[in-house]
Write a protein that holds these residues in place. Structure first.
Motif, PDB file in Angstrom:
ATOM      1  N   ALA A  66       0.779  -0.957   0.193  1.00 40.53           N
ATOM      2  CA  ALA A  66       0.057   0.215   0.267  1.00 40.53           C
ATOM      3  C   ALA A  66       0.673   1.016  -0.140  1.00 40.53           C
ATOM      4  N   ILE A  67       0.956   2.158  -0.898  1.00 39.41           N
ATOM      5  CA  ILE A  67       1.070   3.086  -0.549  1.00 39.41           C
ATOM      6  C   ILE A  67       0.478   4.589   0.093  1.00 39.41           C
ATOM      7  N   ARG A  68       1.643   5.235   0.781  1.00 41.38           N
ATOM      8  CA  ARG A  68       1.059   5.985   1.598  1.00 41.38           C
ATOM      9  C   ARG A  68       0.952   7.288   1.160  1.00 41.38           C
ATOM     10  N   HIS A  69       2.403   7.640   0.246  1.00 38.22           N
ATOM     11  CA  HIS A  69       2.533   9.037  -0.466  1.00 38.22           C
ATOM     12  C   HIS A  69       3.037   8.618  -1.580  1.00 38.22           C
ATOM     13  N   VAL A  70       2.968   9.996  -2.794  1.00 35.25           N
ATOM     14  CA  VAL A  70       3.510   9.675  -4.260  1.00 35.25           C
ATOM     15  C   VAL A  70       3.887  11.792  -4.612  1.00 35.25           C
ATOM     16  N   VAL A  71       5.157  11.585  -4.718  1.00 32.27           N
ATOM     17  CA  VAL A  71       5.421  13.275  -5.008  1.00 32.27           C
ATOM     18  C   VAL A  71       6.538  12.550  -6.523  1.00 32.27           C
ATOM     19  N   GLU A  72       6.018  14.146  -7.044  1.00 31.99           N
ATOM     20  CA  GLU A  72       6.794  13.575  -8.058  1.00 31.99           C
ATOM     21  C   GLU A  72       8.116  14.367  -8.327  1.00 31.99           C
ATOM     22  N   LYS A  73       8.831  13.758  -8.632  1.00 29.86           N
ATOM     23  CA  LYS A  73      11.022  14.141  -9.432  1.00 29.86           C
ATOM     24  C   LYS A  73      11.066  14.743  -8.112  1.00 29.86           C
ATOM     25  N   PRO A  74      11.216  14.263  -6.979  1.00 32.74           N
ATOM     26  CA  PRO A  74      11.620  15.061  -6.145  1.00 32.74           C
ATOM     27  C   PRO A  74      13.141  15.379  -6.060  1.00 32.74           C
ATOM     28  N   GLN A  75      13.780  15.515  -5.729  1.00 35.53           N
ATOM     29  CA  GLN A  75      15.924  15.527  -5.431  1.00 35.53           C
ATOM     30  C   GLN A  75      15.884  14.256  -4.066  1.00 35.53           C
ATOM     31  N   PRO A  76      16.891  13.910  -4.764  1.00 40.73           N
ATOM     32  CA  PRO A  76      17.858  12.540  -4.046  1.00 40.73           C
ATOM     33  C   PRO A  76      17.015  13.066  -2.083  1.00 40.73           C
ATOM     34  N   GLU A  77      17.611  13.985  -2.056  1.00 42.02           N
ATOM     35  CA  GLU A  77      17.597  14.667  -0.483  1.00 42.02           C
ATOM     36  C   GLU A  77      16.184  14.939   0.275  1.00 42.02           C
ATOM     37  N   HIS A  78      15.320  14.670  -0.661  1.00 36.86           N
ATOM     38  CA  HIS A  78      13.889  15.045  -0.201  1.00 36.86           C
ATOM     39  C   HIS A  78      12.940  13.118  -0.881  1.00 36.86           C
ATOM     40  N   ALA A  79      13.657  12.582  -1.298  1.00 32.80           N
ATOM     41  CA  ALA A  79      12.817  11.702  -2.338  1.00 32.80           C
ATOM     42  C   ALA A  79      12.999  10.697  -0.530  1.00 32.80           C
ATOM     43  N   PRO A  80      11.365   9.941  -0.777  1.00 33.55           N
ATOM     44  CA  PRO A  80      11.369   9.309   0.701  1.00 33.55           C
ATOM     45  C   PRO A  80      11.547   8.025   0.238  1.00 33.55           C
ATOM     46  N   SER A  81      11.761   7.668  -0.875  1.00 36.48           N
ATOM     47  CA  SER A  81      12.756   6.237  -0.790  1.00 36.48           C
ATOM     48  C   SER A  81      13.093   6.627  -1.766  1.00 36.48           C
ATOM     49  N   ASN A  82      13.791   5.414  -2.952  1.00 41.59           N
ATOM     50  CA  ASN A  82      13.864   5.441  -4.480  1.00 41.59           C
ATOM     51  C   ASN A  82      13.217   3.940  -5.430  1.00 41.59           C
ATOM     52  N   LEU A  83      12.174   4.569  -5.010  1.00 38.17           N
ATOM     53  CA  LEU A  83      11.022   4.143  -5.943  1.00 38.17           C
ATOM     54  C   LEU A  83       9.992   3.867  -6.654  1.00 38.17           C
ATOM     55  N   ALA A  84      10.426   4.389  -8.056  1.00 35.10           N
ATOM     56  CA  ALA A  84       9.852   5.356  -9.104  1.00 35.10           C
ATOM     57  C   ALA A  84       8.952   4.574  -9.444  1.00 35.10           C
ATOM     58  N   ILE A  85       7.738   5.082  -9.928  1.00 34.34           N
ATOM     59  CA  ILE A  85       6.444   5.132 -10.699  1.00 34.34           C
ATOM     60  C   ILE A  85       7.124   4.980 -12.130  1.00 34.34           C
ATOM     61  N   VAL A  86       6.813   3.450 -13.073  1.00 36.19           N
ATOM     62  CA  VAL A  86       7.655   3.323 -14.108  1.00 36.19           C
ATOM     63  C   VAL A  86       6.283   3.341 -15.255  1.00 36.19           C
ATOM     64  N   GLY A  87       5.607   3.953 -15.550  1.00 38.50           N
ATOM     65  CA  GLY A  87       4.084   4.617 -17.114  1.00 38.50           C
ATOM     66  C   GLY A  87       3.826   3.399 -16.585  1.00 38.50           C
ATOM     67  N   ARG A  88       3.576   2.416 -15.854  1.00 40.41           N
ATOM     68  CA  ARG A  88       2.346   1.847 -15.888  1.00 40.41           C
ATOM     69  C   ARG A  88       1.284   1.975 -14.859  1.00 40.41           C
ATOM     70  N   TYR A  89      -0.545   2.484 -14.545  1.00 45.04           N
ATOM     71  CA  TYR A  89      -0.823   3.103 -13.764  1.00 45.04           C
ATOM     72  C   TYR A  89      -2.713   2.114 -14.022  1.00 45.04           C
ATOM     73  N   VAL A  90      -3.076   2.202 -12.597  1.00 46.33           N
ATOM     74  CA  VAL A  90      -4.717   1.126 -12.960  1.00 46.33           C
ATOM     75  C   VAL A  90      -5.100   2.601 -11.711  1.00 46.33           C
ATOM     76  N   LEU A  91      -5.756   2.733 -12.563  1.00 50.92           N
ATOM     77  CA  LEU A  91      -7.053   3.728 -11.725  1.00 50.92           C
ATOM     78  C   LEU A  91      -8.098   3.685 -11.666  1.00 50.92           C
ATOM     79  N   PRO A  92      -9.031   3.931 -10.793  1.00 52.85           N
ATOM     80  CA  PRO A  92     -10.227   4.266 -10.987  1.00 52.85           C
ATOM     81  C   PRO A  92     -11.164   5.517 -11.394  1.00 52.85           C
ATOM     82  N   ALA A  93     -11.701   5.648 -12.140  1.00 51.53           N
ATOM     83  CA  ALA A  93     -12.488   6.974 -12.865  1.00 51.53           C
ATOM     84  C   ALA A  93     -12.383   8.272 -11.428  1.00 51.53           C
TER      85      ALA A  93
END
Ligand code: G1P
Length: 293
Positions: A193-220
């Motif tokens: 389960a994801i707690r938070h996502v952030v777009e393009k954080p600098q390394p010192e501010h990134a919550p992890s090194n786990l990146a979104i890679v161009g695939r999503y399944v989303l509700p409307a």
């Protein structure tokens, strides 16, 4: 499965945001859409579409710009070419170009009038998607899945968990500024389960090194959230920011799919993908090995 025996959560529609300019591949992309760049003999968009079809999609929604007709031309029938091949008795080539999409699959083209960001591009697909869960594939990320395509793995997970799903992969810490980065609160299995996502954080501010890679399944529901999303990183309306709002109200999982991703948005990724597919073909593998020796 519901009482009517149909999968209420089945993902039938997949969105392909393809309005980008592809400046990393200039000068080729001055006239060739970046999604039409070939990996061997197939354009990037074909790999993406095959993945969507493998995941069960029957409606492909291309969000394009008014200058980009190549993708529609590619999936359209080419009457003159077909007739020429027919007359020449080149039936294998004929069925190759006639079989780019299975007959039950249809394409819908939507124009993104202004380049306001990925979130805005996805929002442009709202009238076609309606009120059902859907997939998003960024064709730059070519993923060779193991045991089913990456999107299929995600769609299965989304149905079982009744959740949104994002494909993730570990990236070098210094690269977090190129991706949406997820926070799953420490070590995790193939889905978390994801707690938070952030777009393009600098390394010192990134919550992890786990990146979104161009695939999503989303509700409307994401569309309403996108409508309220203000410009974020880079001054663009970011899909990541709307997903962060979605996480506050419903379950969104990070999925470490089984497979290999090639970042074909840059030259090194395109070279790696080309070599990968060349090595699957005995004749080309021989050429590649001899050349590298
Ligand atoms: C987009 C998304 C980003 C994601 C990336 C994956 O960024 O905004 O969250 O990690 O795709 O390729 P872009 O590459 O368009 O800058």
């Amino acid at each position: 499965m519901n009482a009517a025996g149909t999968h209420a959560n089945r993902v039938r529609k997949v969105v392909f945001p393809v309005a980008g300019l592809g400046t990393r591949f200039l000068p080729a992309t001055k006239v060739v859409a970046k999604e039409m760049l070939p990996v061997l003999d197939r354009p990037l968009i074909q790999y993406a579409v095959d993945e969507a079809v493998d995941a069960g999609a029957d409606t492909l929604v291309f969000v394009t710009n008014r200058y980009k007709h190549a993708i529609a031309d590619y999936f359209d029938s080419a009457y003159e070419l077909e007739e020429t091949l027919e007359r020449a008795g080149k039936h294998e080539l004929l069925s190759l170009i006639q079989g780019l999409l299975p007959p039950h699959v249809r394409c819908v083209y939507v124009t993104q009038e202004q380049a306001l960001g990925l979130g805005h591009a996805v929002l442009c697909a709202k009238p076609v998607i309606g009120d059902e869960p859907f997939g998003v594939i960024l064709p730059d990320d070519l993923i060779v899945g193991e045991g089913g395509s990456a999107l299929r793995q995600m769609v299965d997970l989304a149905a079982v968990e009744d959740a949104g799903v994002l494909a993730v992969e570990e990236v070098p810490r210094e690269d977090t500024g190129k991706y949406g980065i997820v926070d799953v609160g420490g070590a995790h299995d193939s889905a978390a389960a994801i707690r938070h996502v952030v777009e393009k954080p600098q390394p010192e501010h990134a919550p992890s090194n786990l990146a979104i890679v161009g695939r999503y399944v989303l509700p409307a529901r994401i569309f309403e959230l996108l409508e309220g999303t203000r410009p974020g990183a880079g001054g663009e309306i970011q899909l990541t920011d709307a997903i962060d709002a979605l996480i506050a109200e419903s379950k969104v999982l990070a999925c470490r799919f089984a497979g290999t991703r090639f970042d074909c948005g840059n030259k090194s990724g395109l070279v790696r993908a080309t070599l990968h597919f060349a090595m699957q073909d005995p004749a080309l593998a021989k050429v590649a090995r001899e050349f590298m020796a």
